[in-house]
Write an enzyme that holds these catalytic residues in place. Structure first.
Site, PDB file in Angstrom:
ATOM      1  N   HIS A 467       0.819  -1.211   0.000  1.00 26.69           N
ATOM      2  CA  HIS A 467       0.000   0.000   0.000  1.00 26.69           C
ATOM      3  C   HIS A 467       0.850   1.257   0.000  1.00 26.69           C
ATOM      4  O   HIS A 467       0.498   2.264  -0.600  1.00 26.69           O
ATOM      5  CB  HIS A 467      -0.931  -0.005   1.214  1.00 26.69           C
ATOM      6  N   GLU A 689      26.238   5.137 -23.391  1.00 27.63           N
ATOM      7  CA  GLU A 689      26.451   5.141 -21.940  1.00 27.63           C
ATOM      8  C   GLU A 689      27.879   4.774 -21.584  1.00 27.63           C
ATOM      9  O   GLU A 689      28.293   4.923 -20.434  1.00 27.63           O
ATOM     10  CB  GLU A 689      25.504   4.135 -21.271  1.00 27.63           C
ATOM     11  N   ASP A 713      25.000   6.947 -16.721  1.00 31.40           N
ATOM     12  CA  ASP A 713      26.015   5.899 -16.832  1.00 31.40           C
ATOM     13  C   ASP A 713      27.259   6.401 -17.544  1.00 31.40           C
ATOM     14  O   ASP A 713      28.373   5.979 -17.227  1.00 31.40           O
ATOM     15  CB  ASP A 713      25.434   4.676 -17.559  1.00 31.40           C
ATOM     16  N   CYS A 760      18.901  11.369 -22.378  1.00 30.20           N
ATOM     17  CA  CYS A 760      17.820  10.904 -21.508  1.00 30.20           C
ATOM     18  C   CYS A 760      18.302  10.650 -20.087  1.00 30.20           C
ATOM     19  O   CYS A 760      17.563  10.189 -19.248  1.00 30.20           O
ATOM     20  CB  CYS A 760      17.156   9.660 -22.078  1.00 30.20           C
TER      21      CYS A 760
HETATM   22  C1  PEP Z   1      21.497   6.835 -18.011  1.00 30.84           C
HETATM   23  O1  PEP Z   1      22.361   6.003 -17.705  1.00 30.84           O
HETATM   24  O2  PEP Z   1      21.737   8.061 -18.116  1.00 30.84           O
HETATM   25  C2  PEP Z   1      20.122   6.387 -18.263  1.00 30.84           C
HETATM   26  C3  PEP Z   1      19.220   7.217 -18.733  1.00 30.84           C
HETATM   27  O3  PEP Z   1      19.816   5.110 -17.968  1.00 30.84           O
HETATM   28  P1  PEP Z   1      19.529   4.627 -16.459  1.00 30.84           P
HETATM   29  O4  PEP Z   1      19.574   5.826 -15.572  1.00 30.84           O
HETATM   30  O5  PEP Z   1      18.218   3.962 -16.474  1.00 30.84           O
HETATM   31  O6  PEP Z   1      20.668   3.683 -16.224  1.00 30.84           O
HETATM   32 MG    MG Z   2      21.914   3.924 -17.951  1.00 30.50          MG
END
Ligand code: PEP
Ligand code: MG
Length: 830
Positions: A467, A689, A713, A760
């Protein structure tokens, strides 16, 4: 190896018992002979009886390969024949006649012999074999055997905790698998919290454990093969012994294996260990179940009520008034919950309503009142005991049902507080923002958090479906559950809760607190990311499932730049089926019809391990078989995901793009692109990455359509600094010039290829870094939806030239701090 002779009056009985026993060891690795019957009559029909010469011959035959022979007999003259055989045999191998039940004894002896037991051990196992049956029937054994293998005094000790997942618990077949998996190692199993223990090599003791589905066991191993034996054992439990599982919970805890030199190591950390783990600057890891980052001081949930005294006996004359106290209290609590239900909305409302029904559950009330009448329990004690019975029933069901135990306790405490006319345990009233820390949260408490000063939740217990998790997500509060050390965080300590990463930083640096405060302020986004000169920079959202996607669409994200598919399956021990995946993916795609949705294939491993995809025995999981690398071992997992994605895309109207995480080579990218296209997915990209991928960007663009920079990463691997280690937070910074220069290389390659370069990672949501990224050649930014407005606002103030100038200034710097200052100075002139 110990040999076994089974002496029976009936050849058919002997063979059948042997067939049963060999199933336990899949037929292999044991030397067993049946000496049964007394020949055949003139019609060829078997004669019931036993033959000492045949028994002696069997012993002699086994003597050639065995260090000892155990003889099991069915009944009567079988014993005489076996004794006579000892006189007749030619060999001098040690022989023991076991006064054991024939069938059960044979099963136990075969398993024990297969795992290398000595003649003493095999004989003891056979003799004790009735224990499972007597135990199951509730009959006290007169000669309980000690665990056949006790941990030695010396050597490293490893402890793991597992949950029994298969519906039938540890019956004969799983017990045999356990014994086989641990052969040669010294492993002890204990049913938690205070059940019996058993040596893994002892079939009998394993059966006497009485471990049922949902029970937790502690595994203790020592010796050279301890780690491997435990891994094998955990894998068996995880797999439900191949018998299917009804709960989706992981069978073993994901905490690292505890090791020690000679002393016993407790399965769960002691209070001292926990207190030591909680020091200023420490980063505690649990499971992030609701996203967002906030910093605020800790407030602990008020402790539960003490257990009512069991020794109190209410005189007959007073029992009626105790009964009415229970009835009145349950009505009062149901009323309170009803009025809270009326104030709540959404899922919180549904959960509160369920608690209200529980409070007025006629069964609960009538069971409690019966205890008062029959046994003279006090009203409070009777409610307590009734709740315990219900809790046990839920615990026995395991999995998601066990998570409902908090509901029962909540209602129990409310009724008892009402009976005793004392304050209810619950969330303290506060005016200032606080992070609520608790062992677990009851639904009635969490439902009251809406609109209050609580800004995040942290619990010791709970899973993704508890919950706490449900309510936290519905209230938009960041939450971390399953944090063992939570109770040891001092009240009032400042903590930074990261619901995406599942971390809680204790007393973080002020700059981190400021950063968290700043990111918590939401600025509206109108749905169009662009520079002041009109240059478009699409601003997309990072999502982990359908609920996130719906909120992202509501926040006017222009699409999804990163769908972390692994987030849909964090609580799975078995791989999701293609149909389950289709349903999960469609939920996200449906929120963005006609818009771009970039789906990342499973990035399992390191900080996001998936029990069905990762091995838990890597020394360096961040550098291990994670992300796309899992396809090396499990190609079908990737192909199934791509199939599911293609089907989900065909059903929905989003513009689906797919990308792989953790790519390091051009061959990996090419292979991935080929598989995607074979599955019918046309727009294929990869995440950048690793430094290797950044340096190979030009070649990578020859095989994929786009790239997306995972700056979290990329910073971790460029700077060789664990991204979860706050102590190294200064290294793990996308402003580090080395990271910026790699991003620049990717931006250049993207421009040259005329292909998109997204970001991202968290860097994409930093309004000060965003212009630098655009200046370095980044074409779109993806972030947590709450960052969209602030990034959009900053970009709208700047031109393409401004961004290029800021980028040039930043990559020319020689430190992260200098890069920030240089970019800010360049933009100040804008
Ligand atoms: C990242 O490594 O910047 C990424 C977007 O992937 P995650 O944070 O999910 O490892
Ligand atoms: Mg990553």
């Amino acid at each position: 190896m110990i040999g076994i002779v089974a002496v029976s009056h009936s050849a058919r009985l002997g063979e059948a018992a042997l067939e049963l026993a060999l199933q336990m060891v899949q037929g292999g690795g044991v030397h067993v002979l049946v000496a049964a019957g007394a020949g055949v009559d003139s019609d060829g029909a078997p004669i019931l009886g036993t033959d000492a010469v045949a028994v002696a011959a069997a012993i002699d035959e086994l003597a050639a390969d065995c260090d000892g022979v155990l003889v099991l007999m069915d009944l009567g003259s079988a014993v005489l024949s076996a004794e006579l055989a000892l006189e007749l045999r030619a060999s001098d191998v040690p022989v023991r006649l076991a006064p054991a039940p024939f069938v059960e004894g044979l099963l136990s002896a075969v398993v024990s012999a297969a795992t290398g037991g000595s003649l003493d051990t095999v004989a003891a196992e056979a003799v004790a074999a009735l224990g499972a049956k007597t135990g199951a029937l509730g009959i006290e054994e007169e000669h309980a055997v000690e665990a056949a293998v006790a941990p030695g005094a010396d050597g490293a000790v490893l402890v793991r905790r597992v949950r029994v997942r298969n519906p039938l618990g540890i019956h004969a077949r799983p017990a045999a698998l356990i014994a086989k998996a641990t052969a040669g190692a010294d492993v002890l199993l204990r049913r938690l919290p205070d059940g019996p223990d058993a040596a893994a090599a002892s079939l009998t003791r394993l059966l006497v454990l009485g471990a049922r589905q949902g029970d937790d066991l502690e595994l203790t191993a020592r010796g050279d093969d301890a780690a491997e034996a435990l891994d094998r054992l955990v894998a068996l439990f995880d797999d439900g012994f191949g018998e299917g599982m009804e709960s989706a919970e992981p069978a073993h805890d994901t905490a690292p294996t505890a090791t020690g030199s000679s002393a016993e190591v407790p399965a769960s950390p002691s209070e001292t260990d926990l207190a030591q783990a909680v020091t200023p600057g420490s980063v505690l890891r649990g499971r992030g179940v609701s996203s967002g980052r906030v910093a605020a001081p800790v407030v602990h949930l008020a402790p539960p009520l003490p257990e009512p005294d069991p020794a109190v006996v209410v005189p007959e004359a007073d029992r009626d008034s105790e009964v009415s106290a229970i009835e009145w209290a349950s009505v009062a609590v149901a009323d309170q919950l009803r009025s809270r239900t009326a104030q709540a909305t959404g899922e919180a409302r549904a959960i509160l309503d369920a608690s209200r029904l529980l409070a007025s559950d006629p069964e609960l009330v009538s069971e409690a009142t019966a205890l008062v009448r029959a046994k003279g329990r006090s009203a409070a004690r009777a409610v307590w005991e009734t709740a315990v019975v219900h809790e046990k029933a839920l615990a026995a069901l395991g999995g998601r049902m066990a998570e409902r135990i908090a509901d029962i306790r909540d209602v129990r405490d409310r009724i008892i507080a009402e009976i005793l006319q004392v304050d209810m345990p619950g969330v303290p009233e506060r005016d200032e923002s606080f992070v609520l820390v608790a062992t677990d949260l009851a639904p009635a408490d969490t439902a009251l958090l809406a609109g209050g000063a609580c800004v995040a939740l942290v619990t010791v217990q709970g899973g993704p479906t508890s919950h706490t998790a449900i309510i936290a997500r519905s209230l938009g509060l960041p939450a971390v559950v399953g944090l063992a050390e939570a109770g040891a965080i001092p009240s009032g300590a400042m903590v930074l809760v990261d619901g995406d990463r599942g971390t809680v930083e204790v007393e973080p640096a002020q700059s981190r607190v400021d950063e968290a405060h700043a990111s918590a302020v939401v600025v509206d986004f109108d749905g169009i990311g662009a520079l002041a000169d009109g240059h478009s920079v699409p601003l997309l959202a990072n999502v982990g499932g359908a609920a996130d996607a719906t909120s992202a669409a509501a926040a006017h994200a222009e699409g999804v730049g990163l769908f972390r598919t692994e987030f849909c399956f964090l609580d799975r021990t078995d791989a999701p089926s293609i149909d389950e995946q289709i349903a999960a993916y469609r939920g996200v795609l449906a929120a963005f019809p006609g818009r771009k949705v970039v789906v990342r294939t499973l990035d399992a491993g390191s900080d996001k391990p998936l029990p069905f995809a990762n091995s838990d025995s890597e020394d360096n999981p961040a550098l291990g078989v994670r992300g796309l690398r899992i396809a090396r071992r499990r190609p079908q997992l990737l192909d199934d995901q791509l199939t599911a994605l293609a089907r989900a895309a065909a059903e929905e109207h989003a513009q689906v793009e797919v990308m792989a995480p953790m790519v390091a080579t051009v061959d990996e990218a090419r292979g991935f692109a080929e598989r995607c296209r074979a599955a019918g997915l046309d727009r294929v990209g990869i995440m950048i990455e690793t430094p290797s991928a950044a340096l190979l960007a030009a070649e990578l663009f020859e095989v994929v359509d786009f790239v997306s920079l995972g700056t979290n990463d990329l910073a971790q691997y460029t700077m060789a600094a664990d991204r979860l280690l706050s102590e190294l937070g200064d290294l793990n910074d996308p402003w580090q010039p080395a990271v910026l220069r790699l991003i620049a290389a990717v931006g250049d390659a993207g421009r040259a290829a005329g292909k998109p370069v997204g970001v991202c990672g968290e860097a994409g949501g930093d309004p000060e870094l965003a212009p630098v990224l655009v200046g370095l050649g980044v074409t779109s930014l993806s972030m947590a939806p709450r960052s969209l407005g602030r990034v959009a606002a900053r970009l709208s103030e700047l031109s393409s030239d401004d961004c290029r100038r800021a980028a040039a200034a930043a990559i020319g710097a020689s430190s992260a701090g200098a890069a920030r200052t240089a970019a800010a100075a360049a933009l100040a002139r804008a």
